[in-house]
Design a protein around this motif. Structure first.
Motif, PDB file in Angstrom:
ATOM      1  N   ALA A  13      37.613  45.393  44.953  1.00  0.00           N
ATOM      2  CA  ALA A  13      37.811  43.974  44.662  1.00  0.00           C
ATOM      3  C   ALA A  13      38.980  43.769  43.715  1.00  0.00           C
ATOM      4  O   ALA A  13      39.530  42.678  43.636  1.00  0.00           O
ATOM      5  N   PHE A  14      39.398  44.811  42.999  1.00  0.00           N
ATOM      6  CA  PHE A  14      40.492  44.683  42.034  1.00  0.00           C
ATOM      7  C   PHE A  14      41.772  45.347  42.526  1.00  0.00           C
ATOM      8  O   PHE A  14      42.670  45.583  41.753  1.00  0.00           O
ATOM      9  N   ALA A  15      41.845  45.660  43.791  1.00  0.00           N
ATOM     10  CA  ALA A  15      43.033  46.317  44.332  1.00  0.00           C
ATOM     11  C   ALA A  15      43.900  45.310  45.070  1.00  0.00           C
ATOM     12  O   ALA A  15      43.447  44.262  45.492  1.00  0.00           O
ATOM     13  N   GLY A  16      45.145  45.631  45.217  1.00  0.00           N
ATOM     14  CA  GLY A  16      46.052  44.788  45.991  1.00  0.00           C
ATOM     15  C   GLY A  16      46.917  43.911  45.121  1.00  0.00           C
ATOM     16  O   GLY A  16      46.724  43.804  43.927  1.00  0.00           O
ATOM     17  N   PRO A  17      47.891  43.238  45.731  1.00  0.00           N
ATOM     18  CA  PRO A  17      48.864  42.447  44.967  1.00  0.00           C
ATOM     19  C   PRO A  17      48.377  41.058  44.589  1.00  0.00           C
ATOM     20  O   PRO A  17      49.095  40.320  43.945  1.00  0.00           O
ATOM     21  N   ARG A  18      47.171  40.689  44.983  1.00  0.00           N
ATOM     22  CA  ARG A  18      46.684  39.339  44.691  1.00  0.00           C
ATOM     23  C   ARG A  18      46.096  39.273  43.290  1.00  0.00           C
ATOM     24  O   ARG A  18      45.511  40.220  42.802  1.00  0.00           O
ATOM     25  N   ASP A  22      39.292  37.933  47.603  1.00  0.00           N
ATOM     26  CA  ASP A  22      38.544  37.042  48.495  1.00  0.00           C
ATOM     27  C   ASP A  22      37.184  36.666  47.936  1.00  0.00           C
ATOM     28  O   ASP A  22      36.627  35.634  48.298  1.00  0.00           O
ATOM     29  N   LEU A  23      36.638  37.465  47.047  1.00  0.00           N
ATOM     30  CA  LEU A  23      35.320  37.188  46.487  1.00  0.00           C
ATOM     31  C   LEU A  23      35.398  36.365  45.210  1.00  0.00           C
ATOM     32  O   LEU A  23      34.380  36.055  44.611  1.00  0.00           O
ATOM     33  N   GLY A  24      36.601  36.016  44.765  1.00  0.00           N
ATOM     34  CA  GLY A  24      36.743  35.194  43.564  1.00  0.00           C
ATOM     35  C   GLY A  24      36.941  35.992  42.287  1.00  0.00           C
ATOM     36  O   GLY A  24      37.080  35.415  41.228  1.00  0.00           O
ATOM     37  N   GLY A  25      36.977  37.319  42.364  1.00  0.00           N
ATOM     38  CA  GLY A  25      37.204  38.132  41.172  1.00  0.00           C
ATOM     39  C   GLY A  25      38.676  38.141  40.810  1.00  0.00           C
ATOM     40  O   GLY A  25      39.541  37.807  41.610  1.00  0.00           O
ATOM     41  N   ASP A  26      38.985  38.510  39.595  1.00  0.00           N
ATOM     42  CA  ASP A  26      40.386  38.578  39.207  1.00  0.00           C
ATOM     43  C   ASP A  26      40.660  39.875  38.469  1.00  0.00           C
ATOM     44  O   ASP A  26      39.748  40.594  38.104  1.00  0.00           O
TER      45      ASP A  26
END
Length: 93
Positions: A13-18, A22-26
């Motif tokens: 959930a914490f990987a990638g350039p975003r 998609d689940l609302g985590g940051d």
């Protein structure tokens, strides 16, 4: 014994350039690119005000909200007077 993050592997959930998945985590963003910074200068009076805040805080005198008028008045004085005030504060350390 408590589990650590290393025992479970990376959290997808914490990987990638975003910045938000998609689940609302940051997660933490990458540091800003210095080349993309604005070339806006700071007014000398504002620089003296910031420097005075920093000098007061470093001397163990955190500015209070009621000190704002005094700091604004001191910041309006010349740079040499402001440097002298900061030198006095640095000698109190």
């Amino acid at each position: 014994m408590t589990a650590t993050a290393f025992e479970y592997g990376p959290n997808p959930a914490f990987a990638g350039p975003r910045a938000v998945d998609d689940l609302g985590g940051d997660y933490l963003l990458a540091p800003p690119d210095p080349a993309a910074r604005l070339n806006a200068g700071i007014d000398p009076r504002d620089r003296r005000r910031l420097d005075l805040h920093a000098a007061l805080t470093a001397a163990g005198i955190p500015p209070r909200p009621e000190d704002r008028e005094a700091i604004e008045s001191l910041s309006a004085l010349s740079g040499s007077i402001n440097s002298t005030i900061q030198r006095w504060l640095h000698h109190t350390l």
